[in-house]
Motif scaffolding. Sequence first.
Motif, PDB file in Angstrom:
ATOM      1  N   LYS A   2       0.860  -1.182   0.000  1.00  0.00           N
ATOM      2  CA  LYS A   2       0.000   0.000   0.000  1.00  0.00           C
ATOM      3  C   LYS A   2       0.892   1.226   0.000  1.00  0.00           C
ATOM      4  N   VAL A   3       0.496   2.238  -0.766  1.00  0.00           N
ATOM      5  CA  VAL A   3       1.256   3.481  -0.825  1.00  0.00           C
ATOM      6  C   VAL A   3       0.308   4.664  -0.675  1.00  0.00           C
ATOM      7  N   ASP A  29      -6.722  18.973  -6.218  1.00  0.00           N
ATOM      8  CA  ASP A  29      -5.810  20.051  -5.826  1.00  0.00           C
ATOM      9  C   ASP A  29      -4.588  20.140  -6.724  1.00  0.00           C
ATOM     10  N   GLY A  30      -4.533  19.301  -7.763  1.00  0.00           N
ATOM     11  CA  GLY A  30      -3.396  19.326  -8.674  1.00  0.00           C
ATOM     12  C   GLY A  30      -2.166  18.624  -8.138  1.00  0.00           C
ATOM     13  N   LYS A  31      -2.377  17.765  -7.154  1.00  0.00           N
ATOM     14  CA  LYS A  31      -1.273  16.978  -6.602  1.00  0.00           C
ATOM     15  C   LYS A  31      -1.533  15.505  -6.875  1.00  0.00           C
ATOM     16  N   ALA A  32      -0.483  14.727  -6.815  1.00  0.00           N
ATOM     17  CA  ALA A  32      -0.611  13.291  -7.054  1.00  0.00           C
ATOM     18  C   ALA A  32      -1.234  12.611  -5.844  1.00  0.00           C
ATOM     19  N   HIS A  33      -1.943  11.522  -6.106  1.00  0.00           N
ATOM     20  CA  HIS A  33      -2.469  10.687  -5.028  1.00  0.00           C
ATOM     21  C   HIS A  33      -2.612   9.272  -5.539  1.00  0.00           C
ATOM     22  N   ALA A  34      -2.658   8.337  -4.613  1.00  0.00           N
ATOM     23  CA  ALA A  34      -2.839   6.932  -4.977  1.00  0.00           C
ATOM     24  C   ALA A  34      -4.311   6.707  -5.299  1.00  0.00           C
ATOM     25  N   ILE A  35      -4.583   6.022  -6.389  1.00  0.00           N
ATOM     26  CA  ILE A  35      -5.964   5.781  -6.814  1.00  0.00           C
ATOM     27  C   ILE A  35      -6.409   4.359  -6.522  1.00  0.00           C
TER      28      ILE A  35
END
Length: 62
Positions: A2-3, A29-35
């Motif tokens: 998990k990340v 918010d224009g930031k990366a996230h784990a989907i």
Amino acid sequence: MKVFVDQDLCISCGLCIDTCPSVFDWNDDGKAHAIVDEVPADAEDDAREALESCPSEAIKEE
């Protein structure tokens, strides 16, 4: 595996999304996230490469 992406550290460079688009994407918010909750077995190598390549060390393994 998990990340997650620490939103306070993410600099929106997009490297993780380019490296592992099946796990990371942009949030509102224009930031990366784990989907994904759990990284698929066939994407673990790419996800680990994204984690290790993150210039701001924003990607963490849970």
